[in-house]
Design a protein around this motif. Structure first.
Motif, PDB file in Angstrom:
ATOM      1  N   THR A 156       0.807  -1.221   0.000  1.00 57.91           N
ATOM      2  CA  THR A 156       0.000   0.000   0.000  1.00 57.91           C
ATOM      3  C   THR A 156       0.841   1.272   0.000  1.00 57.91           C
ATOM      4  O   THR A 156       0.466   2.271  -0.622  1.00 57.91           O
ATOM      5  N   LEU A 157       1.970   1.256   0.694  1.00 57.35           N
ATOM      6  CA  LEU A 157       2.777   2.476   0.841  1.00 57.35           C
ATOM      7  C   LEU A 157       4.109   2.426   0.098  1.00 57.35           C
ATOM      8  O   LEU A 157       4.802   3.438   0.014  1.00 57.35           O
ATOM      9  N   GLY A 158       4.469   1.275  -0.428  1.00 58.65           N
ATOM     10  CA  GLY A 158       5.694   1.168  -1.213  1.00 58.65           C
ATOM     11  C   GLY A 158       6.885   0.654  -0.415  1.00 58.65           C
ATOM     12  O   GLY A 158       6.867   0.585   0.814  1.00 58.65           O
ATOM     13  N   ALA A 173       9.812   1.984   0.004  1.00 60.58           N
ATOM     14  CA  ALA A 173      10.500   2.971   0.833  1.00 60.58           C
ATOM     15  C   ALA A 173       9.923   2.969   2.242  1.00 60.58           C
ATOM     16  O   ALA A 173      10.657   3.053   3.237  1.00 60.58           O
ATOM     17  N   ALA A 174       8.600   2.856   2.332  1.00 61.84           N
ATOM     18  CA  ALA A 174       7.954   2.765   3.642  1.00 61.84           C
ATOM     19  C   ALA A 174       8.355   1.471   4.337  1.00 61.84           C
ATOM     20  O   ALA A 174       8.617   1.453   5.551  1.00 61.84           O
ATOM     21  N   GLY A 175       8.412   0.383   3.559  1.00 64.06           N
ATOM     22  CA  GLY A 175       8.819  -0.895   4.151  1.00 64.06           C
ATOM     23  C   GLY A 175      10.236  -0.840   4.708  1.00 64.06           C
ATOM     24  O   GLY A 175      10.496  -1.339   5.808  1.00 64.06           O
ATOM     25  N   ASP A 176      11.144  -0.194   3.959  1.00 68.66           N
ATOM     26  CA  ASP A 176      12.524  -0.077   4.446  1.00 68.66           C
ATOM     27  C   ASP A 176      12.573   0.757   5.720  1.00 68.66           C
ATOM     28  O   ASP A 176      13.316   0.450   6.658  1.00 68.66           O
ATOM     29  N   HIS A 177      11.775   1.819   5.753  1.00 64.05           N
ATOM     30  CA  HIS A 177      11.741   2.667   6.950  1.00 64.05           C
ATOM     31  C   HIS A 177      11.230   1.878   8.152  1.00 64.05           C
ATOM     32  O   HIS A 177      11.774   2.008   9.268  1.00 64.05           O
ATOM     33  N   VAL A 178      10.213   1.073   7.946  1.00 65.82           N
ATOM     34  CA  VAL A 178       9.671   0.256   9.029  1.00 65.82           C
ATOM     35  C   VAL A 178      10.730  -0.743   9.520  1.00 65.82           C
ATOM     36  O   VAL A 178      10.913  -0.932  10.732  1.00 65.82           O
ATOM     37  N   LEU A 179      11.424  -1.378   8.600  1.00 67.67           N
ATOM     38  CA  LEU A 179      12.452  -2.346   8.997  1.00 67.67           C
ATOM     39  C   LEU A 179      13.553  -1.686   9.822  1.00 67.67           C
ATOM     40  O   LEU A 179      14.053  -2.266  10.803  1.00 67.67           O
ATOM     41  N   GLN A 180      13.925  -0.479   9.466  1.00 68.04           N
ATOM     42  CA  GLN A 180      14.948   0.235  10.236  1.00 68.04           C
ATOM     43  C   GLN A 180      14.447   0.592  11.626  1.00 68.04           C
ATOM     44  O   GLN A 180      15.189   0.509  12.604  1.00 68.04           O
ATOM     45  N   GLU A 181      13.191   0.970  11.716  1.00 71.87           N
ATOM     46  CA  GLU A 181      12.613   1.276  13.026  1.00 71.87           C
ATOM     47  C   GLU A 181      12.496   0.009  13.871  1.00 71.87           C
ATOM     48  O   GLU A 181      12.757   0.024  15.081  1.00 71.87           O
ATOM     49  N   VAL A 182      12.110  -1.095  13.249  1.00 70.57           N
ATOM     50  CA  VAL A 182      12.037  -2.376  13.961  1.00 70.57           C
ATOM     51  C   VAL A 182      13.406  -2.763  14.501  1.00 70.57           C
ATOM     52  O   VAL A 182      13.536  -3.207  15.648  1.00 70.57           O
ATOM     53  N   ALA A 183      14.442  -2.592  13.687  1.00 66.99           N
ATOM     54  CA  ALA A 183      15.797  -2.917  14.127  1.00 66.99           C
ATOM     55  C   ALA A 183      16.184  -2.092  15.344  1.00 66.99           C
ATOM     56  O   ALA A 183      16.768  -2.603  16.307  1.00 66.99           O
ATOM     57  N   ARG A 184      15.863  -0.791  15.323  1.00 64.58           N
ATOM     58  CA  ARG A 184      16.200   0.078  16.455  1.00 64.58           C
ATOM     59  C   ARG A 184      15.497  -0.374  17.728  1.00 64.58           C
ATOM     60  O   ARG A 184      16.099  -0.426  18.814  1.00 64.58           O
ATOM     61  N   ILE A 185      14.215  -0.736  17.607  1.00 66.73           N
ATOM     62  CA  ILE A 185      13.453  -1.173  18.775  1.00 66.73           C
ATOM     63  C   ILE A 185      14.024  -2.467  19.343  1.00 66.73           C
ATOM     64  O   ILE A 185      14.159  -2.620  20.567  1.00 66.73           O
ATOM     65  N   MET A 186      14.365  -3.409  18.476  1.00 71.64           N
ATOM     66  CA  MET A 186      14.892  -4.686  18.961  1.00 71.64           C
ATOM     67  C   MET A 186      16.221  -4.505  19.678  1.00 71.64           C
ATOM     68  O   MET A 186      16.505  -5.166  20.680  1.00 71.64           O
ATOM     69  N   VAL A 187      17.057  -3.614  19.162  1.00 70.22           N
ATOM     70  CA  VAL A 187      18.327  -3.337  19.841  1.00 70.22           C
ATOM     71  C   VAL A 187      18.063  -2.680  21.191  1.00 70.22           C
ATOM     72  O   VAL A 187      18.719  -2.992  22.196  1.00 70.22           O
ATOM     73  N   ASP A 188      17.095  -1.758  21.227  1.00 69.82           N
ATOM     74  CA  ASP A 188      16.754  -1.088  22.482  1.00 69.82           C
ATOM     75  C   ASP A 188      16.272  -2.072  23.541  1.00 69.82           C
ATOM     76  O   ASP A 188      16.558  -1.895  24.738  1.00 69.82           O
ATOM     77  N   GLN A 194       5.973   9.734   6.120  1.00 68.18           N
ATOM     78  CA  GLN A 194       5.474  10.703   5.151  1.00 68.18           C
ATOM     79  C   GLN A 194       3.970  10.962   5.308  1.00 68.18           C
ATOM     80  O   GLN A 194       3.191  10.919   4.354  1.00 68.18           O
ATOM     81  N   GLY A 195       3.571  11.218   6.560  1.00 70.75           N
ATOM     82  CA  GLY A 195       2.180  11.537   6.838  1.00 70.75           C
ATOM     83  C   GLY A 195       1.262  10.339   6.932  1.00 70.75           C
ATOM     84  O   GLY A 195       0.063  10.495   7.198  1.00 70.75           O
ATOM     85  N   GLN A 196       1.775   9.149   6.713  1.00 70.83           N
ATOM     86  CA  GLN A 196       0.979   7.922   6.817  1.00 70.83           C
ATOM     87  C   GLN A 196       1.416   7.139   8.061  1.00 70.83           C
ATOM     88  O   GLN A 196       2.486   7.383   8.623  1.00 70.83           O
ATOM     89  N   GLU A 197       0.588   6.197   8.473  1.00 75.40           N
ATOM     90  CA  GLU A 197       0.926   5.324   9.600  1.00 75.40           C
ATOM     91  C   GLU A 197       1.095   3.899   9.102  1.00 75.40           C
ATOM     92  O   GLU A 197       0.199   3.358   8.428  1.00 75.40           O
TER      93      GLU A 197
END
Length: 329
Positions: A193-195, A197-212, A259-262
């Motif tokens: 739905t979001l492309g 680029a959004a998927g890559d951004h989510v994966l990077q955020e997931v990685a940060r959370i798991m490390v935290d 980019q304004g989406q969730e």
């Protein structure tokens, strides 16, 4: 370097380089054999003995505290045969002499072999310095290449190769450890739905959370598109694993803005706890974690399941699990 020695054995002239070796006092007027010790020929103990060894190689050293070694040849002066001129050199001790007396190429004649030796020493020093720099550069490149080979480029987490290496080390160590397989729920919908680029951004955020939410001693690896594995050493019980899994699931349920989406995802987890001293094989440990992960998927997702043998029996009874595409959704 040269000296003139008169008929009485006194030094009547000293060249500028030899004078540097005794800068604190003048050599002129001193008795030659009181300043220099003749080591070879051993029979030289007087000026008469010295005169008997003209044109022969002499091995000398200064009698002061540094005991600088020298080599020389003494010959009579043509216009005054009773006086001698002594031509001196440092031989292989030139490097020490240059250091001890702060000598430079200006202290030697251009035709002096000492200059060639100094050039060789300087060239060797420069070559060794260059070699050290090259070795350090190669070592740095090797470390960087090894690090890159074990790193997922998108998230900065470890990759599957690194995970396999760490798991093998855990098993060989014989201590307690746990393996979590984590699969993102609804990640395919984000991509669709979001492309990407959004998927890559989510994966990077997931990685940060798991490390935290894990310890520095834990290994967090991205082993597939939306699949992660966490290896946790020195685990004492299920309570620790339960808390870690709950924190990861809770944080990953928070929508990720892009980019304004969730972007809305969750996480399903399958966990295997290996107790200290329990024989284990990497393939079986990973397979058991995968069985537990599928149990979480079948139970409604966004939860953690601990492996138990009955899960495998249930999975075998139900047949092979769905493909990766359906699970990712």
């Amino acid at each position: 370097m040269h000296l003139l020695v008169g008929p009485t054995g006194h030094i009547t002239h000293a060249g500028p380089t030899i004078a540097k070796l005794r800068a604190e006092q003048s050599l002129i007027g001193q008795r030659f054999l009181e300043v220099f010790a003749i080591n070879r020929p051993r029979a030289v103990a007087s000026m008469q003995d010295l005169a008997a060894n003209v044109r022969k190689k002499l091995h000398l050293e200064l009698r002061d505290a540094r005991r600088t070694s020298l080599k020389g040849i003494m010959v009579p002066l043509p216009e005054d045969p009773d006086s001698m001129i002594l031509n001196l050199s440092f031989g292989i001790s030139i490097v020490d002499a240059v250091r001890d007396y702060s000598l430079t190429n200006a202290d030697f004649a251009a035709t002096d072999l000492a200059i060639e030796m100094l050039y060789l020493v300087e060239a060797k020093t420069a070559a060794m310095a260059a070699s050290r720099r090259l070795n350090m550069s190669l070592q740095g490149a090797k470390i960087a290449a090894e690090e890159q080979a074990f790193t997922d480029t998108l998230t900065g987490l470890k990759n599957r190769r690194a995970m396999d290496t760490v798991l093998a080390r855990m098993i060989a160590g014989g201590g307690s450890f746990a393996v979590m397989h984590i699969d993102l729920d609804y990640f395919k919908a984000v991509n669709d739905t979001l492309g990407h680029a959004a998927g890559d951004h989510v994966l990077q955020e997931v990685a940060r959370i798991m490390v935290d939410e894990t310890r520095e001693s834990d290994t967090v690896a991205r082993v597939g598109g939306d699949e992660f594995t966490v290896i946790l050493p020195n685990i004492a019980g299920y309570q620790t694993l339960q808390r870690v899994g709950e924190r990861i699931i809770e944080r990953l349920e928070v929508p990720v803005p892009f980019q304004g989406q969730e972007c809305r995802i969750s996480a399903s987890i399958g966990t295997v706890w290996i107790r200290a001293g329990t024989p284990a094989q990497a393939e079986e440990v990973l397979a058991d974690a995968d069985v537990a992960l599928y149990a979480s998927k079948r139970a409604g997702r966004a939860q953690q399941t601990f492996y138990a043998p009955e899960l495998r029996r249930a999975a075998n009874a139900e047949g092979p699990p769905a493909g990766r595409d359906s699970r990712a959704g």
